[in-house]
Write an enzyme that holds these catalytic residues in place. Structure first.
Site, PDB file in Angstrom:
ATOM      1  N   GLN A  11       0.834  -1.202   0.000  1.00  0.00           N
ATOM      2  CA  GLN A  11       0.000   0.000   0.000  1.00  0.00           C
ATOM      3  C   GLN A  11       0.866   1.248   0.000  1.00  0.00           C
ATOM      4  O   GLN A  11       1.931   1.268   0.627  1.00  0.00           O
ATOM      5  CB  GLN A  11      -0.885   0.010   1.241  1.00  0.00           C
ATOM      6  N   SER A  92       4.992  -5.710   3.129  1.00  0.00           N
ATOM      7  CA  SER A  92       3.680  -5.792   3.758  1.00  0.00           C
ATOM      8  C   SER A  92       2.700  -6.538   2.850  1.00  0.00           C
ATOM      9  O   SER A  92       2.872  -7.721   2.594  1.00  0.00           O
ATOM     10  CB  SER A  92       3.187  -4.388   4.110  1.00  0.00           C
ATOM     11  N   LEU A  93       1.698  -5.853   2.313  1.00  0.00           N
ATOM     12  CA  LEU A  93       0.746  -6.508   1.412  1.00  0.00           C
ATOM     13  C   LEU A  93       1.455  -7.217   0.261  1.00  0.00           C
ATOM     14  O   LEU A  93       1.013  -8.274  -0.211  1.00  0.00           O
ATOM     15  CB  LEU A  93      -0.223  -5.458   0.846  1.00  0.00           C
ATOM     16  N   ARG A 117      -8.534  -9.192   4.660  1.00  0.00           N
ATOM     17  CA  ARG A 117      -7.475  -8.600   5.493  1.00  0.00           C
ATOM     18  C   ARG A 117      -7.707  -7.095   5.647  1.00  0.00           C
ATOM     19  O   ARG A 117      -7.650  -6.541   6.742  1.00  0.00           O
ATOM     20  CB  ARG A 117      -6.112  -8.872   4.848  1.00  0.00           C
ATOM     21  N   HIS A 201       0.572  -3.023  11.347  1.00  0.00           N
ATOM     22  CA  HIS A 201       1.777  -3.672  11.901  1.00  0.00           C
ATOM     23  C   HIS A 201       2.078  -3.321  13.358  1.00  0.00           C
ATOM     24  O   HIS A 201       3.212  -3.456  13.789  1.00  0.00           O
ATOM     25  CB  HIS A 201       3.007  -3.378  11.014  1.00  0.00           C
ATOM     26  N   GLN A 250       2.525 -11.070  10.745  1.00  0.00           N
ATOM     27  CA  GLN A 250       2.891  -9.869   9.974  1.00  0.00           C
ATOM     28  C   GLN A 250       1.977  -8.693  10.293  1.00  0.00           C
ATOM     29  O   GLN A 250       2.405  -7.548  10.292  1.00  0.00           O
ATOM     30  CB  GLN A 250       2.811 -10.198   8.469  1.00  0.00           C
TER      31      GLN A 250
END
Length: 312
Positions: A11, A92-93, A117, A201, A250
């Site tokens: 993102q 991340s993503l 998610r 996170h 994560q």
């Protein structure tokens, strides 16, 4: 052939009109978005091309859009004879995109998974109660100290170790506001709030992570065919069970991107190809290890350049 790794952005790399040029030359781009759209019952290509930006930037829309974008670039890469990398990672993503490319997750399953998610993340912290900020010019330890001081009875944590001197923090909005002020007092070059609706996170995501783990029990996964380094431990998860655990962790653990890039280089990669819109990861890799060459792939000319670099 040059030893290389592929990284997938997360993102923050999305923009209205992304991959339009690549789609004009390679039908597989819009086909990939069509596949994602059918899985979600939402016209994802129209959203990415026409916006509005506010709608694209909603976490539960951004996540499937970025997953589709990274997968589309990967499919274009393969269609043009691009070889498989030695190792992959995602920010991340982007880790989910890497798992799709490594045949650990089926694309349509992954699209639905990241939509869920995003929904769980959005739901975990009411709008306006969480925040993220970027802190530039302090050491990791200084940022940790700032967060500790700012937290009080709330949450303020370093969550993205993006490059030396660039750390993102997340937590309760009031604690992050305090962290921004303390970071400036500590000599940060810049400390600014980020325009995001979810404090990713950090510990505020633990509830969402548990719900995501439950959801993942119903999602088929295979062991990755190409090694994928995970954000949580900068290591490869060899079984579907281990992959699920890493994806759960994560959500409330820091993205250890500096160590990830160093580990990619340690595995022999001298070239990092960023598959997806934007050049965020390419910029970070230059700051992490100047000996690495970073090449983004998001349109025809950048694809050609990357293919030449790998095959040259």
């Amino acid at each position: 052939m040059t030893e290389f790794a592929i990284t997938f952005p997360g993102q923050g790399s999305q923009s209205v009109g992304m991959l339009a040029e690549l789609a004009a030359s390679f039908p597989v781009v819009s086909e990939t978005f069509q596949e994602a759209s059918e899985a979600l019952g939402l016209d994802l290509w129209q959203l990415t091309q026409d916006g509005p930006a506010e709608e694209l930037n909603r976490t539960q829309n951004t996540q499937p859009a970025m997953l589709a974008a990274g997968t589309a670039v990967w499919r274009v890469w393969l269609s043009q004879g691009g070889p498989g990398p030695a190792v992959m990672a995602g920010h991340s993503l982007g880790e989910y995109t890497a798992l799709v490319a490594a045949d650990s997750l089926k694309f349509t399953d992954a699209v639905r998974l990241v939509r869920e998610r995003g929904r769980l993340m959005q739901q975990a912290v009411p709008q306006g109660e969480g925040a993220m900020a970027a802190i530039l010019g302090l050491s990791d330890d200084q940022v940790r100290a700032v967060c500790e001081q700012a937290a009080g009875s709330e949450v303020a944590e370093p969550v993205n170790f993006n490059s030396p001197g660039q750390v993102v923090v997340a937590g309760n909005a009031s604690a992050i506001a305090r962290a921004v002020d303390l970071a400036k007092e500590a000599g940060a070059k810049r400390a600014l709030l980020l325009d995001v609706s979810v404090p990713s996170h950090c510990a505020l995501m633990r509830g969402a992570a548990d719900e995501l783990f439950e959801y993942m029990q119903g999602v088929p996964m295979d062991a990755p065919r190409i090694p994928v380094l995970h954000n949580v431990d900068v290591a490869v998860a060899a079984t579907p069970e281990a992959v699920r655990e890493r994806l759960q962790q994560q959500l409330y653990s820091p993205v250890r991107w500096v160590e990830t890039v160093q580990a990619l280089a340690g595995r022999g990669a001298s070239l990092l190809i960023e598959a997806g819109p934007g050049k965020v990861l390419t910029g970070l890799s230059k700051r992490i290890d100047k000996s690495l060459t970073g090449l983004p792939v998001f349109d025809g000319p950048s694809l050609e350049k990357a293919l030449e670099a790998v095959n040259g």
